[in-house]
Design a protein around this motif. Structure first.
Motif, PDB file in Angstrom:
ATOM      1  N   PHE A  27       0.834  -1.192   0.000  1.00  0.00           N
ATOM      2  CA  PHE A  27       0.000   0.000   0.000  1.00  0.00           C
ATOM      3  C   PHE A  27       0.878   1.255   0.000  1.00  0.00           C
ATOM      4  O   PHE A  27       0.624   2.206  -0.744  1.00  0.00           O
ATOM      5  CB  PHE A  27      -0.920   0.006   1.211  1.00  0.00           C
ATOM      6  N   GLY A  28       1.916   1.248   0.830  1.00  0.00           N
ATOM      7  CA  GLY A  28       2.805   2.398   0.907  1.00  0.00           C
ATOM      8  C   GLY A  28       3.501   2.676  -0.415  1.00  0.00           C
ATOM      9  O   GLY A  28       3.667   3.841  -0.815  1.00  0.00           O
ATOM     10  N   ALA A  29       3.878   1.606  -1.112  1.00  0.00           N
ATOM     11  CA  ALA A  29       4.536   1.778  -2.406  1.00  0.00           C
ATOM     12  C   ALA A  29       3.590   2.408  -3.418  1.00  0.00           C
ATOM     13  O   ALA A  29       4.007   3.233  -4.252  1.00  0.00           O
ATOM     14  CB  ALA A  29       5.041   0.434  -2.913  1.00  0.00           C
ATOM     15  N   VAL A  30       2.310   2.031  -3.343  1.00  0.00           N
ATOM     16  CA  VAL A  30       1.314   2.607  -4.256  1.00  0.00           C
ATOM     17  C   VAL A  30       1.116   4.092  -3.944  1.00  0.00           C
ATOM     18  O   VAL A  30       1.031   4.933  -4.852  1.00  0.00           O
ATOM     19  CB  VAL A  30      -0.025   1.847  -4.153  1.00  0.00           C
ATOM     20  N   LEU A  34       1.858   7.106  -6.668  1.00  0.00           N
ATOM     21  CA  LEU A  34       0.830   8.073  -7.069  1.00  0.00           C
ATOM     22  C   LEU A  34       1.237   9.499  -6.696  1.00  0.00           C
ATOM     23  O   LEU A  34       0.990  10.443  -7.449  1.00  0.00           O
ATOM     24  CB  LEU A  34      -0.509   7.705  -6.418  1.00  0.00           C
ATOM     25  N   ARG A  35       1.866   9.630  -5.515  1.00  0.00           N
ATOM     26  CA  ARG A  35       2.325  10.963  -5.102  1.00  0.00           C
ATOM     27  C   ARG A  35       3.366  11.504  -6.073  1.00  0.00           C
ATOM     28  O   ARG A  35       3.282  12.672  -6.507  1.00  0.00           O
ATOM     29  CB  ARG A  35       2.913  10.893  -3.686  1.00  0.00           C
ATOM     30  N   GLU A  36       4.330  10.685  -6.420  1.00  0.00           N
ATOM     31  CA  GLU A  36       5.384  11.124  -7.334  1.00  0.00           C
ATOM     32  C   GLU A  36       4.831  11.391  -8.726  1.00  0.00           C
ATOM     33  O   GLU A  36       5.272  12.320  -9.415  1.00  0.00           O
ATOM     34  CB  GLU A  36       6.488  10.064  -7.379  1.00  0.00           C
ATOM     35  N   HIS A  37       3.838  10.593  -9.150  1.00  0.00           N
ATOM     36  CA  HIS A  37       3.207  10.827 -10.452  1.00  0.00           C
ATOM     37  C   HIS A  37       2.496  12.181 -10.477  1.00  0.00           C
ATOM     38  O   HIS A  37       2.445  12.848 -11.521  1.00  0.00           O
ATOM     39  CB  HIS A  37       2.212   9.714 -10.757  1.00  0.00           C
ATOM     40  N   ARG A  42       6.956  14.995  -0.385  1.00  0.00           N
ATOM     41  CA  ARG A  42       6.287  14.494   0.821  1.00  0.00           C
ATOM     42  C   ARG A  42       5.719  15.640   1.654  1.00  0.00           C
ATOM     43  O   ARG A  42       4.644  15.509   2.245  1.00  0.00           O
ATOM     44  CB  ARG A  42       7.251  13.652   1.646  1.00  0.00           C
ATOM     45  N   SER A  43       6.447  16.742   1.703  1.00  0.00           N
ATOM     46  CA  SER A  43       5.949  17.896   2.462  1.00  0.00           C
ATOM     47  C   SER A  43       4.676  18.451   1.834  1.00  0.00           C
ATOM     48  O   SER A  43       3.696  18.746   2.539  1.00  0.00           O
ATOM     49  CB  SER A  43       7.024  18.986   2.530  1.00  0.00           C
ATOM     50  N   GLU A  44       4.671  18.602   0.515  1.00  0.00           N
ATOM     51  CA  GLU A  44       3.480  19.112  -0.185  1.00  0.00           C
ATOM     52  C   GLU A  44       2.309  18.154  -0.039  1.00  0.00           C
ATOM     53  O   GLU A  44       1.168  18.578   0.195  1.00  0.00           O
ATOM     54  CB  GLU A  44       3.815  19.316  -1.670  1.00  0.00           C
ATOM     55  N   PHE A  45       2.594  16.880  -0.155  1.00  0.00           N
ATOM     56  CA  PHE A  45       1.535  15.874  -0.011  1.00  0.00           C
ATOM     57  C   PHE A  45       0.990  15.887   1.415  1.00  0.00           C
ATOM     58  O   PHE A  45      -0.226  15.768   1.636  1.00  0.00           O
ATOM     59  CB  PHE A  45       2.109  14.498  -0.353  1.00  0.00           C
ATOM     60  N   ARG A  73      -8.116  11.511   1.918  1.00  0.00           N
ATOM     61  CA  ARG A  73      -7.435  12.714   1.450  1.00  0.00           C
ATOM     62  C   ARG A  73      -6.330  12.385   0.453  1.00  0.00           C
ATOM     63  O   ARG A  73      -6.080  13.155  -0.485  1.00  0.00           O
ATOM     64  CB  ARG A  73      -6.870  13.484   2.640  1.00  0.00           C
ATOM     65  N   ALA A  74      -5.690  11.219   0.638  1.00  0.00           N
ATOM     66  CA  ALA A  74      -4.665  10.799  -0.316  1.00  0.00           C
ATOM     67  C   ALA A  74      -5.295  10.520  -1.672  1.00  0.00           C
ATOM     68  O   ALA A  74      -4.712  10.811  -2.720  1.00  0.00           O
ATOM     69  CB  ALA A  74      -3.934   9.569   0.207  1.00  0.00           C
ATOM     70  N   GLU A  75      -6.511   9.963  -1.658  1.00  0.00           N
ATOM     71  CA  GLU A  75      -7.249   9.720  -2.906  1.00  0.00           C
ATOM     72  C   GLU A  75      -7.487  11.039  -3.640  1.00  0.00           C
ATOM     73  O   GLU A  75      -7.236  11.165  -4.840  1.00  0.00           O
ATOM     74  CB  GLU A  75      -8.585   9.043  -2.601  1.00  0.00           C
ATOM     75  N   GLU A  76      -7.968  12.027  -2.896  1.00  0.00           N
ATOM     76  CA  GLU A  76      -8.269  13.325  -3.499  1.00  0.00           C
ATOM     77  C   GLU A  76      -7.002  13.984  -4.037  1.00  0.00           C
ATOM     78  O   GLU A  76      -7.017  14.590  -5.116  1.00  0.00           O
ATOM     79  CB  GLU A  76      -8.933  14.231  -2.458  1.00  0.00           C
ATOM     80  N   ALA A  77      -5.916  13.837  -3.306  1.00  0.00           N
ATOM     81  CA  ALA A  77      -4.665  14.484  -3.702  1.00  0.00           C
ATOM     82  C   ALA A  77      -4.015  13.836  -4.915  1.00  0.00           C
ATOM     83  O   ALA A  77      -3.189  14.448  -5.591  1.00  0.00           O
ATOM     84  CB  ALA A  77      -3.679  14.473  -2.527  1.00  0.00           C
ATOM     85  N   THR A  78      -4.398  12.586  -5.196  1.00  0.00           N
ATOM     86  CA  THR A  78      -3.767  11.865  -6.313  1.00  0.00           C
ATOM     87  C   THR A  78      -4.734  11.612  -7.465  1.00  0.00           C
ATOM     88  O   THR A  78      -4.494  10.750  -8.310  1.00  0.00           O
ATOM     89  CB  THR A  78      -3.184  10.522  -5.827  1.00  0.00           C
ATOM     90  N   GLY A  79      -5.850  12.349  -7.510  1.00  0.00           N
ATOM     91  CA  GLY A  79      -6.727  12.271  -8.677  1.00  0.00           C
ATOM     92  C   GLY A  79      -7.935  11.387  -8.571  1.00  0.00           C
ATOM     93  O   GLY A  79      -8.606  11.113  -9.571  1.00  0.00           O
ATOM     94  N   ASN A  80      -8.243  10.903  -7.357  1.00  0.00           N
ATOM     95  CA  ASN A  80      -9.443  10.068  -7.172  1.00  0.00           C
ATOM     96  C   ASN A  80      -9.505   8.887  -8.143  1.00  0.00           C
ATOM     97  O   ASN A  80     -10.506   8.630  -8.802  1.00  0.00           O
ATOM     98  CB  ASN A  80     -10.711  10.918  -7.318  1.00  0.00           C
ATOM     99  N   THR A  81      -8.424   8.143  -8.207  1.00  0.00           N
ATOM    100  CA  THR A  81      -8.391   6.965  -9.088  1.00  0.00           C
ATOM    101  C   THR A  81      -9.153   5.787  -8.497  1.00  0.00           C
ATOM    102  O   THR A  81      -9.532   4.865  -9.212  1.00  0.00           O
ATOM    103  CB  THR A  81      -6.945   6.526  -9.334  1.00  0.00           C
TER     104      THR A  81
END
Length: 285
Positions: A27-30, A34-37, A42-45, A73-81
């Motif tokens: 999960f962490g790798a995903v 997505l964050r890097e994509h 990490r600070s911005e995220f 919130r991580a979903e929203e920040a990475t485009g709601n995939t």
């Protein structure tokens, strides 16, 4: 947004997993991918999900179990995939007392319809008495803390419930005779171990065979192995060495290991004679 010092971060920073699971790492790798994509540091995220960059790092490394708010919130920040919401449903915590490389096999054991074990180093974990298990872990290097030792023993005893709770599963064990003569932990521990094994191997679905010291033939000289069959009739194998373990699913390799185990069965003492040997060893103590 937060500056990283809000109450929302307090406590979560202390929720580090003592023994991360494979699902947490995946999960962490995903999350990281997505964050890097998305082009976020990490600070911005962390600003977007309202958790510190240290928490983001811990989640990405599989060290912390993300709570629902982090996932949303991580979903929203990475485009709601939808990837994180779906993946979060399969998150499990690490299992204290079980080596990371053994956990998947331990889960397979719980649903197997048959389990075969050959061991040449020590008594198989499913047959160990509490005293013997403590002696095994007490010999570990580096030494375990008291808490770690108790976790290890508890996990081992928990696994043994399989023998009592699954009477319709076939359990087969082949163990080298020299293991019982070693007296690991001392005479009292060995006496308790033999009593324990005679009790655990009494049911019809549990078979113990001992490979005698004077055997002239041996089909498993390559080392210990475990074999199981799933409810879907799939056969798998597991091999363990120094600080590692390997789940084997290749059909040809598993088939060969089953042939080796079946041959070893014919070379070992039969169950009745094996039980008789244990009783004689018990009488010698």
């Amino acid at each position: 947004m937060t500056d990283g010092s809000s109450d929302e971060l307090t406590g979560y920073e202390e929720a580090r997993e003592p023994d991360p699971s494979d699902s947490l790492r995946t999960f962490g790798a995903v999350v990281q991918a997505l964050r890097e994509h998305a082009g976020l540091s990490r600070s911005e995220f962390g600003e977007l999900v309202r958790f510190s960059k240290h928490t983001v790092e811990s989640v990405e490394l599989g060290r912390r179990m993300p709570d629902e708010s982090f996932v949303e919130r991580a979903e929203e920040a990475t485009g709601n995939t939808g990837a994180l919401r779906r993946a979060a449903k399969f998150l499990t915590r690490g299992e204290a007392g079980l080596a990371a490389w053994f956990r998947r096999w331990a889960r397979l054991e719980r649903v197997a319809v048959s389990l075969c074990t050959y061991e040449c180093r020590l008594v198989p974990g499913l047959l160990q008495s509490e005293g013997y298990a403590r002696a095994v872990f007490d010999n570990g290097i580096p030494p375990l803390s008291d808490e770690q030792l108790e976790d290890q023993v508890a996990a081992r005893l928990e696994r043994q419930k399989l023998l009592r709770e699954r009477p319709n599963v076939s359990f087969s064990f082949i163990v080298e005779e020299h293991i019982f003569r070693r007296r690991l932990g001392g005479t009292e521990v060995t006496r308790g171990l033999l009593d324990h094994m005679l009790e655990l191997t009494a049911p019809r679905n549990v078979t113990l065979q001992i490979m005698p010291l004077d055997a002239e033939f041996h089909a498993c000289l390559d080392g210990p192995v475990q074999l199981l069959e799933t409810p879907e009739r799939r056969r798998l194998a597991y091999s363990e060495g120094q600080q590692n373990g390997r789940l084997i699913s290749d059909v040809k390799e598993v088939s060969l290991l089953y042939r080796c185990y079946d041959t070893l069965r014919s070379q070992a003492l039969n169950p009745k004679d094996s039980r008789g040997l244990l009783e004689r060893l018990r009488g010698e103590l």
